[in-house]
Design a protein around this motif. Structure first.
Motif, PDB file in Angstrom:
ATOM      1  N   LEU A   1      22.190   8.460 -19.930  1.00  0.00           N
ATOM      2  CA  LEU A   1      21.112   9.406 -19.670  1.00  0.00           C
ATOM      3  C   LEU A   1      20.013   8.779 -18.809  1.00  0.00           C
ATOM      4  O   LEU A   1      19.529   9.392 -17.844  1.00  0.00           O
ATOM      5  CB  LEU A   1      20.516   9.897 -20.992  1.00  0.00           C
ATOM      6  CG  LEU A   1      21.382  10.883 -21.804  1.00  0.00           C
ATOM      7  CD1 LEU A   1      20.832  11.044 -23.214  1.00  0.00           C
ATOM      8  CD2 LEU A   1      21.476  12.231 -21.116  1.00  0.00           C
TER       9      LEU A   1
ATOM     10  N   LEU B   1      27.104  16.393 -22.332  1.00  0.00           N
ATOM     11  CA  LEU B   1      27.475  15.618 -23.513  1.00  0.00           C
ATOM     12  C   LEU B   1      28.482  16.412 -24.336  1.00  0.00           C
ATOM     13  O   LEU B   1      28.348  17.631 -24.488  1.00  0.00           O
ATOM     14  CB  LEU B   1      26.247  15.316 -24.369  1.00  0.00           C
ATOM     15  CG  LEU B   1      25.101  14.561 -23.699  1.00  0.00           C
ATOM     16  CD1 LEU B   1      23.927  14.421 -24.675  1.00  0.00           C
ATOM     17  CD2 LEU B   1      25.554  13.189 -23.210  1.00  0.00           C
TER      18      LEU B   1
ATOM     19  N   GLY C   1      19.951  13.858 -26.285  1.00  0.00           N
ATOM     20  CA  GLY C   1      20.106  14.886 -25.266  1.00  0.00           C
ATOM     21  C   GLY C   1      18.925  15.836 -25.207  1.00  0.00           C
ATOM     22  O   GLY C   1      18.525  16.282 -24.115  1.00  0.00           O
TER      23      GLY C   1
ATOM     24  N   VAL D   1      20.390  18.746 -19.505  1.00  0.00           N
ATOM     25  CA  VAL D   1      21.421  18.250 -20.423  1.00  0.00           C
ATOM     26  C   VAL D   1      22.136  19.430 -21.064  1.00  0.00           C
ATOM     27  O   VAL D   1      21.505  20.305 -21.662  1.00  0.00           O
ATOM     28  CB  VAL D   1      20.825  17.339 -21.510  1.00  0.00           C
ATOM     29  CG1 VAL D   1      21.914  16.918 -22.504  1.00  0.00           C
ATOM     30  CG2 VAL D   1      20.181  16.099 -20.891  1.00  0.00           C
TER      31      VAL D   1
END
Length: 380
Positions: free
Chosen positions: A124, A137, A179, A191
């Motif tokens: 990230l 993700l 996230g 995200v």
């Protein structure tokens, strides 16, 4: 994806555009996103890398893993996702799909968490640093928790009520927390979180091992409900996320669900019903003394419903290619010949003995196994 029907494929071949129109296809690819995939050499990451590399909607695939995989069309970078040098490997990517997770039942839990959490943090941060605008993700619908009062199906907006008591679920909850924080820490970074249901297709989890047992354990008073997700469908859902056809947090799986009675009828495997205290107590003791890889928390996902709506994917135009019945049949074919008791996979000799004794005897004999292990420890 090509049709499995050869007549349909032949019709498509006849309708294939003339060579003069081929540049349109290349133009489409030249305008597509550059997608990086971590964990690209194995498992779902490998399948996704191959799928994206064959897509006309993807300009380029950057594949990242600790070893080189077999997808020659991808651009490979060999390194650990926890290495900050990954930032340079992500430079030029529009989207990163992070698939480098360790959810192996046999991995040391502390080492597994260190890898999963640190890897996600690094990806990230690195993605934001080099201008990647989207990270996808992949966690699991297990983050919703398996609870007796769950709605069937759960809304994708439902509260995440899972705890860290099941294999890897604590890691997944932390990954989702990272996230959610990332866009606040890195404005401009989007995200997307994909949550598959019971994943089937080359996978080895406590839930797939459930179907390797000689009897299907049913805890008295529970109401299991099964919703599967074939890896083929997960790959196409991840493609939707990579192409920005869907964003936010969403579940992926087959439409609907199967009740426990339907699973037993379709599988032909009979149930073994035990009181809750016996089943949970046995599972906890076996795991505590190291005889099984699965903590007692895994059992909740075979006791209580955690079926989830997949309406967001449907609204985006995606449909599963597999039904729950088809995935269950594929799972049963995949685990044929394997033998598991209480989450522990047995060898051929052990399996023969277990089959003769019966799974009930094996579980109810847990107390004797615990006493034997304690005596062995006192000898040293």
């Amino acid at each position: 994806m090509s049709s499995p029907d050869p007549q349909v494929r032949a019709a498509r071949n006849l309708a294939d555009p003339s060579p003069e129109s081929k540049p349109t296809k290349n133009l489409s690819r030249s305008r597509g996103p550059v997608v990086a995939v971590t964990g690209a050499a194995t498992g779902v990451g490998e399948l996704l890398t191959a799928h994206l590399a064959a897509s006309d909607e993807i300009k380029q695939v950057i594949a990242i893993d600790e070893r080189r995989g077999d997808v020659s069309e991808a651009t490979w970078h060999i390194l650990d996702v926890r290495d900050p040098a990954i930032a340079e490997k992500l430079r030029g990517a529009d989207v990163v799909v992070h698939m480098a997770l360790d959810l192996d039942l046999e991995t040391d839990p502390a080492a597994r968490t260190a890898y999963n959490v640190r890897g996600t943090q690094t990806v990230l941060t690195a993605a934001a640093a080099v201008g990647v605008h989207r990270v996808v993700l992949c966690t699991s619908a297990m983050v919703y928790g398996a609870l007796p009062d769950n709605d069937i199906p759960l809304s994708e907006d439902a509260e995440l009520r899972a705890t860290a008591e099941a294999t890897g679920v604590g890691d997944l909850l932390e990954i989702e927390r990272l996230g959610r924080r990332a866009p606040r820490a890195h404005p401009g970074l989007n995200v997307t979180v994909v949550r598959p249901t019971v994943l089937v297709g080359g996978t080895d989890t406590a839930l797939t091992r459930y179907f390797e047992s000689p009897r299907l354990l049913v805890v008295a008073g529970s109401r299991p409900a099964w919703q599967f997700c074939h890896v083929d469908d997960l790959v196409t859902a991840l493609e939707y996320a990579a192409l920005e056809k869907i964003d936010g947090e969403f579940a992926v799986g087959c439409d609907g669900w199967l009740e426990q009675e339907e699973v037993e009828e379709l599988s032909g495997v009979r149930r073994m019903e035990l009181p809750s205290a016996v089943a949970l107590g046995a599972a906890a003791r076996l795991h505590r003394i190291g005889l099984t890889p699965s903590p007692a928390g895994d059992l909740a996902y075979t006791m209580h419903p955690w079926v989830v709506s997949v309406s967001r994917l449907h609204d985006a135009g995606w449909r599963p290619r597999w039904t729950n019945e088809e995935v269950l049949a594929a799972l049963l074919a995949e685990v044929e010949g394997r033998h598991t008791l209480a989450g522990r996979r047995l060898g051929r000799k052990d399996a023969t003995a277990a089959g003769a004794a019966g799974a009930t005897v094996a579980l109810l004999g847990t107390a004797a196994l615990v006493r034997r292990a304690r005596k062995a420890r006192r000898r040293f």
